[in-house]
Design an enzyme around this catalytic site. Structure first.
Site, PDB file in Angstrom:
ATOM      1  N   ALA A  72       0.843  -1.200   0.000  1.00 33.35           N
ATOM      2  CA  ALA A  72       0.000   0.000   0.000  1.00 33.35           C
ATOM      3  C   ALA A  72       0.875   1.246   0.000  1.00 33.35           C
ATOM      4  O   ALA A  72       2.083   1.181   0.262  1.00 33.35           O
ATOM      5  CB  ALA A  72      -0.911  -0.006   1.216  1.00 33.35           C
ATOM      6  N   GLN A 125       1.229   3.698   2.058  1.00 32.83           N
ATOM      7  CA  GLN A 125       1.940   3.902   3.320  1.00 32.83           C
ATOM      8  C   GLN A 125       2.467   2.571   3.873  1.00 32.83           C
ATOM      9  O   GLN A 125       2.345   2.276   5.063  1.00 32.83           O
ATOM     10  CB  GLN A 125       1.023   4.585   4.326  1.00 32.83           C
ATOM     11  CG  GLN A 125       0.838   6.072   4.098  1.00 32.83           C
ATOM     12  CD  GLN A 125       2.129   6.865   4.332  1.00 32.83           C
ATOM     13  OE1 GLN A 125       2.994   6.457   5.085  1.00 32.83           O
ATOM     14  NE2 GLN A 125       2.237   8.000   3.666  1.00 32.83           N
ATOM     15  N   SER A 126       3.107   1.794   3.022  1.00 29.69           N
ATOM     16  CA  SER A 126       3.564   0.460   3.398  1.00 29.69           C
ATOM     17  C   SER A 126       4.792   0.503   4.301  1.00 29.69           C
ATOM     18  O   SER A 126       5.832   1.060   3.933  1.00 29.69           O
ATOM     19  CB  SER A 126       3.892  -0.355   2.142  1.00 29.69           C
ATOM     20  OG  SER A 126       4.570  -1.545   2.469  1.00 29.69           O
ATOM     21  N   ASN A 127       4.694  -0.120   5.466  1.00 34.76           N
ATOM     22  CA  ASN A 127       5.856  -0.286   6.341  1.00 34.76           C
ATOM     23  C   ASN A 127       6.866  -1.251   5.724  1.00 34.76           C
ATOM     24  O   ASN A 127       8.081  -1.071   5.870  1.00 34.76           O
ATOM     25  CB  ASN A 127       5.419  -0.820   7.702  1.00 34.76           C
ATOM     26  CG  ASN A 127       4.479   0.116   8.431  1.00 34.76           C
ATOM     27  OD1 ASN A 127       4.715   1.308   8.510  1.00 34.76           O
ATOM     28  ND2 ASN A 127       3.391  -0.430   8.964  1.00 34.76           N
ATOM     29  N   VAL A 185       7.497  -1.762   2.523  1.00 34.75           N
ATOM     30  CA  VAL A 185       8.248  -1.092   1.463  1.00 34.75           C
ATOM     31  C   VAL A 185       9.349  -0.218   2.069  1.00 34.75           C
ATOM     32  O   VAL A 185      10.483  -0.192   1.581  1.00 34.75           O
ATOM     33  CB  VAL A 185       7.301  -0.270   0.569  1.00 34.75           C
ATOM     34  CG1 VAL A 185       8.083   0.673  -0.335  1.00 34.75           C
ATOM     35  CG2 VAL A 185       6.429  -1.203  -0.271  1.00 34.75           C
TER      36      VAL A 185
END
Length: 336
Positions: free
Chosen positions: A73, A75-77, A79
């Site tokens: 997503a 706001q991916s942690n 990534v």
């Protein structure tokens, strides 16, 4: 069980602390709540994905990759931690970010984890909702390979049998810490999404014959779907470990009552959990994962799900950087 036979790059700050939440326990009137601080794993504000990436990035390095790709997503942690790991190893990182919320505000689309991704040198493409993101990623990776890149792809959340090894190791770590402290753990609770954390934990716990109930609070999928995803990955993980029969279907328990309107969409109970942890314990949760896991824990305590004498460990999966993409959901009234 010998995890050392699997390639691993040890960059995480381990072991992470296992500590009591005294004020929160008092506020809720029991049980005794402990927290496993996997927000303290290091690498760009930490989080649970760093444990998985120790194994995944070692595999990438062994395959001679000069580029890693993953997806998540906006706001991916995951990534963020992948881009940080790639920066540390000096290899390129290209990611696909999926719009799962429809938010158009600048904070969500450019602040928080997105800002940090770019700081680490990652490049990204955006995709709309509802696509097979792993298939999208493989398509882009193939184009990069045609251009000469040696690309290693990581599924969303780092959740495959290689990544799950990070949480097999975490299960060992928790038990060792508890033994050293003389702490008898009655329950473990955590947020579950892409399934790797829960699959790794249950694989490790069952391989050690530790009968501690593990409860995953789902952040996206319905109960049966979430449990099936975790079970299938646990089967793959235990096969990789060489103990394929240790996990049964009824060992996998997920509660999907706290998802709210959908993945990445904060809930009122989640905002309450963020506020409680911040004001009572000085600990930051994120709006997507850890807050929904914590809101489930808080509600279940209020409903009498646990005995007052129980000792419950909540695994903090990290993600506080994404708070800065969700500031519109917080109202501080006269304090602001």
């Amino acid at each position: 069980m010998n995890l050392s036979r699997f390639p691993r790059i040890r960059l995480a700050h381990l072991p992470t602390p296992l500590e009591p939440l005294i004020r929160l326990s008092e506020e809720l009137g029991g049980p005794e709540i402990w927290i496993k601080r996997d927000d303290c794993t290091g690498l760009s504000t930490g989080g649970n994905k760093t444990r998985k990436l120790e194994f995944l990035m070692a595999e990438a390095q062994n395959q001679g990759a000069d580029t890693v790709m993953t997806q998540g997503a906006i706001q991916s942690n995951h990534v963020r931690q992948t881009s940080a790991f790639a920066a540390k190893l000096g290899i390129k990182c290209h990611v696909l970010l999926e719009d799962r919320t429809g938010y158009t505000d600048d904070n969500y689309n450019h602040n928080g984890n997105v800002f940090i991704d770019l700081l680490h040198g990652a490049t990204y493409e955006k995709r709309g909702p509802g696509l097979d993101m792993n298939a999208e990623m493989e398509s882009v990776a193939e184009k990069l390979r045609e251009g000469g890149a040696n690309v290693y792809t990581i599924p969303g959340g780092g959740s495959n049998s290689t990544g799950a090894l990070g949480y097999v190791d975490c299960a060992f770590e928790i038990l060792h810490q508890a033994n050293e402290m003389g702490l008898v753990i009655d329950h473990i609770v955590h947020a579950t999404g892409s399934a790797g954390t829960q699959a790794g934990l249950i694989s490790g716990l069952k391989a050690m014959n530790v009968n501690i109930p593990l409860l995953g609070i789902s952040v996206r999928a319905p109960k049966e779907e979430q449990e099936e995803n975790v079970y299938n990955l646990a089967i793959d993980t235990t096969a990789k470990l060489g103990c394929p029969s240790v996990v049964n279907r009824d060992d996998i328990v997920a509660n999907s009552d706290y998802v709210g309107e959908g993945y990445g969409l904060p809930t009122e109970a989640g905002i309450e959990a963020i506020t409680m942890f911040a004001e009572l314990e000085g600990i930051l949760l994120d709006p997507v994962y850890s807050s929904k896991g914590a809101s489930g824990l808080i509600d279940l305590i209020r409903k009498g799900r646990f005995k007052k004498s129980d000792r419950v460990v909540f695994i903090h999966t990290g993600g506080s950087a994404s708070l800065f993409g969700y500031t519109k959901h917080f109202d501080f009234g006269d304090r602001a």
